[in-house]
Write an enzyme that holds these catalytic residues in place. Sequence first.
Site, PDB file in Angstrom:
ATOM      1  N   GLY A 180       0.800  -1.217   0.000  1.00 24.10           N
ATOM      2  CA  GLY A 180       0.000   0.000   0.000  1.00 24.10           C
ATOM      3  C   GLY A 180       0.828   1.261   0.000  1.00 24.10           C
ATOM      4  CB  SER A 181       2.948   2.798  -1.422  1.00 19.38           C
ATOM      5  OG  SER A 181       2.906   1.723  -2.341  1.00 19.38           O
TER       6      SER A 181
END
Length: 250
Positions: free
Chosen positions: A208-209
């Site tokens: 997640g980013s």
Amino acid sequence: MSGELSDNQGRGDATWSLPAIHPEGRKYGLAAIGVSLVFLLVLDWEIIGWPLLLLSAGVFAFFRDPERVVPQDDRLILSPADGLVTQIEQVPPPPELQGPGNLGDAGLGTEPATRISIFMSVFDVHINRSPVSGTVQRVVYIPGRFMNADLDKASEENERQHVLVKRPDGTNIGFTQIAGLIARRIVPFIKPGDMVAAGQRVGLIRFGSRVDVYLPRGTGSSVLLGQRVIAGETVLGELGQRILIEGVSQ
């Protein structure tokens, strides 16, 4: 299908295949399977073992590395990430990409440029790709916090890695990999001085980013706020083109 040429006139071949798993993720998936088998076969704790086995499949899915059909046009700037376009703004480039660099590049300067922010959830492919062909001028890693990557200040406070690529015509394209709430490591596949092709794999961010792309001045966004984009395939902009594009959610 890898390396096969296709076009918009129907030439080429399109077949579905199971995505490969990037080597970076195989060790995590195998470790998760090993732990789940211990709970299932050794400890006989099915209430823990089966969810862990399901989690193992999720780990492999996170590190999937599907092939992409990369448009072959030097005027195009491609998306470096899969995900959702959450911001399109005029902002100054980050300080690490502004001034002259060690390899003689001029940097992005201090004047505002169009920044396109792409948020990657844990369900998106996390392999990042180069938006253009050229020479890698900078790879600058900055330690930082792990705030929600969807927040605007994540560009300045989160752990991040800035990359600058110089096209053959001298135009510089910058993008930034930003860690998020869950992400804890940015893994580069490139270093300064490397030659990259548009759509080439350049790194990944675990769990997640977000990725920010800075378009050259005079180039507008070809994507819309809220649009989903695909790394190495979706066109973010065309050099020298700045037109209004409107969309309707439906």
